[in-house]
Design an enzyme around this catalytic site. Sequence first.
Site, short mmCIF file in Angstrom:
data_model
loop_
_atom_site.label_atom_id
_atom_site.label_comp_id
_atom_site.label_asym_id
_atom_site.label_seq_id
_atom_site.Cartn_x
_atom_site.Cartn_y
_atom_site.Cartn_z
CB CYS A 1 -0.85 -0.09 1.19
SG CYS A 1 -0.08 -0.04 2.67
CG HIS B 1 8.61 -23.91 12.96
ND1 HIS B 1 7.89 -25.01 12.47
CD2 HIS B 1 7.83 -22.83 12.62
CE1 HIS B 1 6.62 -24.69 12.15
NE2 HIS B 1 6.65 -23.31 12.19
#
Length: 681
Positions: A24, A600
Amino acid sequence: MSNTAQEILDAVGGPGNITHFTHCATRLRFELNDASIIDKDRVEAIDGVLGAVPQSGDRYQIVIGGAVQSVFNEINNLPSMKSGAAASNDDVKAAARAKARGKNAIVDAFFEYLSDSFRPLLPVLLGASLILAFLAVLDSLGVVDTRADVIPAWLGYVNSMWRAVFYFLPAMVAYNASKKLDIDPWVGTAVILSLLTPNFLGLSNTSSFTETTCTTTALGSEQCVTQIGNLPLQLADYGGQVFVPLLMVPILAVVYKGLKKIIPSNVQMVFVPFISFMVIMPLTAFLIGPLSIWIGNGLGGGLAWLNGHAPIVFAIIIPIIYPFLVPLGLHWPLNALQLANIASTGSDFIQGPMGAWNFACFGATAGVLFLSIRDRDTDMRQTASGALAAGLFGGISEPSLYGIHLRFKRIYPLMLTGCVVGGLVIGIGGGATTNTFVFTSLLTIPVFTPMAVYGLGVAAAFFTAFLMVVFFDYRTKEQKAEARAKKEAAKAGVSAAPAAAPAPVVAPAAPAAEAAPAPAFSDEAVADLTLTAPMAGELVALSDVADEAFAAGALGPGIAVSPAAGAVVVAPCDGKVSVAFPTGHAYGIKSASGVQVLIHIGMDTVKLEGKGFTPRVAKGDVVKRGDVLAEVDWDVIREAGYDTITPMVVTNKKKFGDITPAAPGPVGITDTVVTVSPKEA
């Protein structure tokens, strides 16, 4: 800039982890396969990054500021993006988009649709608003009367420059909305342009068309209707009417995609646009267009009633709600209303009070800048100065919001005080209007009428927020103590962690008399650059992990462990927990020696939403080597169809020299599996 682009791409897991990538006015916006692998501290330490904003559903935003377009282009031009991936394109599968939206899929999809229909137009809207600001300055100085019946030719030409943007705005919105819904954008654009042709506008000429009749409404405007066969067609000038494309394009998408399913592919290029035009163009002219104007006028009329009957209340409400709407992307409907007001009545009364919010936002940022200069906080000074420049001269609030305000929650009540004061001044002054859509910056103050009321209101908002931040500070006592501790540690040469702007982390309580470095680690821990295994099991080379992001080293070098039965996940070093997901499947630790570690647990286990995981630590906790981070039911992971292999990587590898993993084989939690070397001077 290319280094920044590569570091950002590596930090988000590489091209293989990206399902959708756009931007944006100030932010890179990612939709990812797995956002849990991202270390926020690592992202915010990248040169040129103002802040990182994790969102629901594996969406992630990285705040860049005014250079976002060039960074976006740099990332897309990286060789790995060109070779990888379909992931960087806008042709995103519907399933991936739905996954990224989170639980409220319909609501999120609606606001994403609005946002993506307007976001790409921000640069041209800003450019057009500055042309208008230039004309307003000339008018206020008496150089030219922009409202005169007879104007010079040069002014007529300049008017055509800014009006090109606002008059044809519906066509631009239709193009973006069509792209968002994955149909040919030029078909959607052509439907709207059919309402803006001289032929359509000429139907209101009663001398040329005997079927046309015009009447004067109670408000003094002329309303024309013509007969097409036996059907009445209400005529209007749809220039600037953004609600029309927003309502039309979803209906067009249903028709367009339906036609593509039933028409043979070898003739789709001819008959899909043709039939779409024959269905949607009349439907838009006869029904969608008039309905859109009715909706816009109704919403605008409701707000106009509030503004007319309780102007002070209205002028306070608008700036108070904007700070909560903008971060969520919910301000687009109000922006669309502003454009509809201008198209229907020639002026808008919402943007005046909205300016109080913007300048309160900028004032709070100025207060942060003042304190960062006073405290010699280099990182925050850079963040605040860039955000303030983007705000005061561009009217863009996102660098301030995402770079500072949403990271230091004490700012919001201080900033809202400025919103209330600025709105109160504008309300007492009778409100402020403008005849065009503008970004509320210093350069566009002359566009508002009365300029004195608006200028006084935004000045009050700015300086109130500024003084509130300066007097009460934007940091909690713990955050100020931690900042002082970091400075002392840096002076003593204790921490090798990368410098980053202060973040709202949970810090251990500091003594009132003196802020000592906290937490305090032993000299051995500070000097220790080794990592032990995060669990017992079989050590595996990172390159053998099935996940491409880990295997390619995009998240950093390291190892992986295939867990033994009943294995628990433990800390591989002394340090502080910097990442602890509520689902319990991933942890980040910043070691005493400055090594940032990401663990992880399993692959794609974020989808289990915490099932099978029992976290034993939280973000901000201090841990010793071997402390339990989480207990895991490995059978739950396997039964759900997910791989249990657990990578452990060093995410700030550039701060060090060689990073050497141990050879594959059996491993216990006391075995060293990664050795990190200091970076040579």
